[in-house]
Design a protein around this motif. Structure first.
Motif, mmCIF file in Angstrom:
data_model
loop_
_atom_site.group_PDB
_atom_site.id
_atom_site.type_symbol
_atom_site.label_atom_id
_atom_site.label_comp_id
_atom_site.label_asym_id
_atom_site.label_seq_id
_atom_site.Cartn_x
_atom_site.Cartn_y
_atom_site.Cartn_z
ATOM 1 N N ALA A 17 0.906 -1.287 0.149
ATOM 2 C CA ALA A 17 -0.378 0.196 0.117
ATOM 3 C C ALA A 17 0.966 1.299 -0.240
ATOM 4 C CB ALA A 17 -0.829 0.030 1.263
ATOM 5 N N LEU A 18 0.925 1.916 -1.189
ATOM 6 C CA LEU A 18 2.026 3.085 -1.301
ATOM 7 C C LEU A 18 1.005 4.301 -1.105
ATOM 8 C CD1 LEU A 18 4.154 2.089 -4.459
ATOM 9 C CD2 LEU A 18 4.613 1.731 -1.744
ATOM 10 N N ARG A 19 1.484 5.502 -0.762
ATOM 11 C CA ARG A 19 0.801 6.815 -0.983
ATOM 12 C C ARG A 19 1.630 7.545 -1.793
ATOM 13 N NH1 ARG A 19 -1.476 9.945 3.544
ATOM 14 N NH2 ARG A 19 -3.070 10.055 1.861
ATOM 15 N N VAL A 20 0.912 8.215 -2.808
ATOM 16 C CA VAL A 20 1.567 8.997 -3.885
ATOM 17 C C VAL A 20 1.078 10.769 -3.844
ATOM 18 C CG1 VAL A 20 1.911 9.439 -6.349
ATOM 19 C CG2 VAL A 20 1.732 7.008 -5.464
ATOM 20 N N ALA A 21 2.291 11.470 -3.421
ATOM 21 C CA ALA A 21 1.818 12.769 -3.418
ATOM 22 C C ALA A 21 2.134 13.478 -4.750
ATOM 23 C CB ALA A 21 2.723 13.279 -2.055
ATOM 24 N N VAL A 22 1.285 14.387 -5.239
ATOM 25 C CA VAL A 22 1.488 15.002 -6.557
ATOM 26 C C VAL A 22 1.396 16.580 -6.089
ATOM 27 C CG1 VAL A 22 0.503 15.600 -8.635
ATOM 28 C CG2 VAL A 22 0.144 13.110 -7.715
ATOM 29 N N ARG A 23 2.489 17.208 -6.462
ATOM 30 C CA ARG A 23 2.613 18.670 -5.992
ATOM 31 C C ARG A 23 2.810 19.538 -7.050
ATOM 32 N NH1 ARG A 23 6.026 15.955 -2.343
ATOM 33 N NH2 ARG A 23 5.135 15.620 -0.149
ATOM 34 N N SER A 24 2.219 20.652 -7.304
ATOM 35 C CA SER A 24 1.426 21.199 -6.619
ATOM 36 C C SER A 24 0.463 22.111 -7.304
ATOM 37 C CB SER A 24 2.216 22.272 -5.436
ATOM 38 O OG SER A 24 2.509 23.139 -6.152
ATOM 39 N N GLY A 25 -1.021 22.100 -6.647
ATOM 40 C CA GLY A 25 -1.745 22.885 -7.142
ATOM 41 C C GLY A 25 -2.260 22.730 -8.597
ATOM 42 N N VAL A 26 -2.534 21.398 -8.849
ATOM 43 C CA VAL A 26 -3.183 21.057 -10.065
ATOM 44 C C VAL A 26 -4.217 19.848 -9.979
ATOM 45 C CG1 VAL A 26 -0.782 21.239 -11.651
ATOM 46 C CG2 VAL A 26 -1.315 18.948 -10.260
ATOM 47 N N ASP A 27 -4.891 19.549 -11.003
ATOM 48 C CA ASP A 27 -6.065 18.613 -10.700
ATOM 49 C C ASP A 27 -5.227 17.326 -11.030
ATOM 50 O OD1 ASP A 27 -7.950 20.427 -10.222
ATOM 51 O OD2 ASP A 27 -8.112 20.931 -12.336
ATOM 52 N N ALA A 61 -7.418 11.672 -2.546
ATOM 53 C CA ALA A 61 -7.775 12.802 -1.563
ATOM 54 C C ALA A 61 -6.864 13.857 -1.355
ATOM 55 C CB ALA A 61 -7.480 12.005 -0.019
ATOM 56 N N GLU A 62 -7.613 14.875 -1.179
ATOM 57 C CA GLU A 62 -6.897 16.215 -1.332
ATOM 58 C C GLU A 62 -6.107 16.583 0.198
ATOM 59 O OE1 GLU A 62 -9.440 19.711 -2.464
ATOM 60 O OE2 GLU A 62 -10.003 18.491 -4.488
ATOM 61 N N GLY A 63 -5.105 17.167 -0.052
ATOM 62 C CA GLY A 63 -4.358 17.242 0.953
ATOM 63 C C GLY A 63 -4.172 18.969 1.277
ATOM 64 N N GLU A 64 -3.100 19.537 2.014
ATOM 65 C CA GLU A 64 -2.921 20.802 2.227
ATOM 66 C C GLU A 64 -1.700 21.119 1.258
ATOM 67 O OE1 GLU A 64 -1.889 20.989 6.053
ATOM 68 O OE2 GLU A 64 -3.597 20.515 6.830
ATOM 69 N N ASP A 65 -1.778 22.522 1.057
ATOM 70 C CA ASP A 65 -0.784 23.181 0.195
ATOM 71 C C ASP A 65 -0.814 22.818 -1.182
ATOM 72 O OD1 ASP A 65 0.254 24.754 2.464
ATOM 73 O OD2 ASP A 65 1.421 22.862 3.201
ATOM 74 N N VAL A 255 -16.477 14.026 5.067
ATOM 75 C CA VAL A 255 -15.425 13.678 3.946
ATOM 76 C C VAL A 255 -14.043 14.354 4.572
ATOM 77 C CG1 VAL A 255 -14.625 14.082 1.620
ATOM 78 C CG2 VAL A 255 -17.116 13.661 2.072
ATOM 79 N N PHE A 256 -13.148 13.495 4.707
ATOM 80 C CA PHE A 256 -11.638 13.747 5.126
ATOM 81 C C PHE A 256 -10.690 13.123 4.519
ATOM 82 C CE2 PHE A 256 -13.818 10.747 7.735
ATOM 83 C CZ PHE A 256 -12.937 9.757 7.908
ATOM 84 N N LYS A 257 -9.396 13.464 5.002
ATOM 85 C CA LYS A 257 -8.257 12.668 4.397
ATOM 86 C C LYS A 257 -8.200 11.591 5.200
ATOM 87 C CE LYS A 257 -3.321 12.999 3.957
ATOM 88 N NZ LYS A 257 -2.135 13.918 4.181
ATOM 89 N N PRO A 258 -8.180 10.149 4.695
ATOM 90 C CA PRO A 258 -7.985 8.981 5.472
ATOM 91 C C PRO A 258 -6.665 9.208 6.505
ATOM 92 C CG PRO A 258 -8.423 8.357 3.394
ATOM 93 C CD PRO A 258 -8.244 9.813 3.386
ATOM 94 N N ARG A 259 -7.051 8.488 7.756
ATOM 95 C CA ARG A 259 -5.858 8.749 8.817
ATOM 96 C C ARG A 259 -5.712 6.987 9.087
ATOM 97 N NH1 ARG A 259 -6.952 13.506 11.412
ATOM 98 N NH2 ARG A 259 -7.593 15.052 9.794
#
Length: 471
Positions: A17-27, A61-65, A255-259
């Motif tokens: 189970a990997l988490r992929v962060a895509v930055r920044s400010g794009v759809d 899921a949308e995060g911050e920044d 609706v929230f970011k999974p923890r």
């Protein structure tokens, strides 16, 4: 240690189970494609209007920044899916205006596995930034960076998405200069894999940044003239129809970011900062023995049991309620290592006419009209199924009263008549393999009922994703 790749590079990643962060400010979206490089249908498009794949293996899921998080459980990806594409796009401007566009992959321990920063984005408005793909019995990550000046429409067509007639396309007859030479591959193609599927060279109307920079003024003028001619031939763009009530959108549950949390053996789990209301608790235990899970109130008194199982390597999803102060406390008895995730109800797996196969307790979502749900339970223990009618339920901090459907012991096949959705169908006890699917699904009445209490939403599927590509 951060492993920074350049365009075209690839690296093995763990099948986990990997988490992929895509930055920044794009759809951001994900496309799950087959060996032919094509989606199997609209459900293989994961985006903000449909943030969870029906298999549960890919979620958004949308995060911050301006960061968007893509959760990819590679072990749970269906066998017919060979690649998961990470797509970035803009509604206004070009990707060259997106500051520090990058992808970073995190492992189950939270450490960085691999990263890629896009440094050559140009006039493109959509791009396959990266992909996770099967190779040699495992999974790899590739830094792709393939842009599309014609936006999501061109990208969608190349990957088998049925775009209909609504999104705008550039005509195939637009003159384009010769494509530059493809960069050398860093590995040979897999058996049955063609270079067109992996390197994806620019063809026809798909224009890269290098091609645009090499175009003469006459070619640019010809491009603009061809676009104007195509618009004149097809007539003025018509306004999209007014949105209809969408039964897949409901007002129940935050609706929230999974923890998440992990540990070993018996423990008390506290997850803070959650919204008030019903949530899903996903539990996976590695070990043989008794597994029990209870909610704790403010006085540390156990509530009604959520899980009580003697099955080896227990796994499942159940529903709990977060108090108004936002801290969910759970008492866990486990015979080994465990992982817990707190998820919004919106990420429940969807019931459909396709066969869904799983094991253990589960929370399912039905959004269509009246239908029959068939269950094939292959265990010798208890099977308990109940459902919650969400249509018209206005309080997002509570669930309506549950309605019992099945409470039997032993292997069995059941067919349950379901009211129209939205409806949560909960297998609260099911310690064995099972399958489920819908049959005789009727149209939903929300489209004909002007007094429907449900709020409306933008179209889902391909049209919902591509709506942002309209001029």
């Amino acid at each position: 240690m951060l492993r920074g790749l350049i365009k075209g590079d690839n690296a093995f990643v763990p099948t986990a189970a990997l988490r992929v962060a895509v930055r920044s400010g794009v759809d951001v979206a994900a496309l799950l494609v087959t060996e032919q490089g094509r989606v199997r249908g609209d459900s293989d498009i994961v985006f903000d209007g449909a943030p969870a794949h029906p298999s549960g293996a890919v979620r958004l899921a949308e995060g911050e920044d301006g960061t968007v998080w893509l959760d990819a459980d590679l072990a749970g990806v269906e066998e017919t899916v060979t690649r998961v594409l990470v797509v970035a796009s803009t509604e206004e401007g070009a990707l060259r205006d997106a500051r520090a566009l990058s992808v970073e992959v995190f492992g189950p321990d939270g450490g960085t596995v691999v990263a890629y920063e896009v440094t050559d984005a140009g006039a493109e408005t959509a791009m396959v930034v990266a992909e996770l793909y099967r190779r040699s019995g495992g999974w790899k990550f590739r830094a792709v960076g393939q842009g599309y000046v014609d936006g999501l429409t061109g990208l969608a067509v190349d990957h088998g998405v049925d775009v209909g007639e609504e999104p705008r396309e550039l005509p195939d007859r637009i003159p384009a200069p010769a494509a530059p030479a493809d960069p050398p591959r860093t590995e040979p193609p897999a058996q049955g894999e063609t270079p067109a599927q992996t390197a994806a060279p620019a063809q026809g109307r798909r224009l890269t940044r290098d091609q645009l920079m090499n175009m003469t003024q006459d070619e640019i003028r010809a491009l603009a003239a061809a676009q104007r001619q195509a618009k004149a031939e097809h007539g003025p763009a018509t306004a999209p129809p007014a949105p209809r009530p969408d039964p897949s959108v409901w007002t129940c549950g935050p609706v929230f970011k999974p923890r998440g949390a992990s540990g070993r053996n018996n423990d008390v789990i506290t997850v803070k900062g959650l919204p008030h209301g019903p949530v899903m608790v996903e539990l996976a235990v590695k070990g043989e023995g008794y597994t029990g899970l209870w909610p704790l109130d403010d006085a540390n008194t156990k509530g009604r049991s959520l899980v009580s199982s003697t099955e080896k390597n227990f796994r499942g999803r159940v529903i709990a309620s977060v108090p108004a102060h936002g801290s969910l406390r759970l008492r866990l008895e486990a015979p080994g290592s465990w992982q817990v995730r707190i998820l919004p109800l919106a990420e429940a797996r969807r019931l459909s006419e396709s066969r869904l196969e799983s094991w253990g307790p589960e929370v399912l979502l039905h959004t269509g009209g009246t239908a029959d749900a068939t269950f094939d339970f292959r265990g010798g223990s208890n099977l308990i199924v109940h459902f919650y009618r969400l249509a018209g339920h206005a309080d997002p901090t509570t669930l309506p009263r549950p309605e019992g459907a099945v409470n039997e012991i032993g292997a069995r096949k059941e067919t349950l008549p379901l009211p129209e959705g939205p409806l949560l169908v909960c297998l609260s006890v099911a310690d064995a393999p099972w399958t489920a699917r819908l049959k005789d699904v009727r149209p939903h009445s929300a489209g004909r009922n002007p007094d429907s209490p449900m709020r409306t939403a933008e179209p889902r599927g391909a049209l919902g994703w591509l709506r942002r590509a309209r001029p």
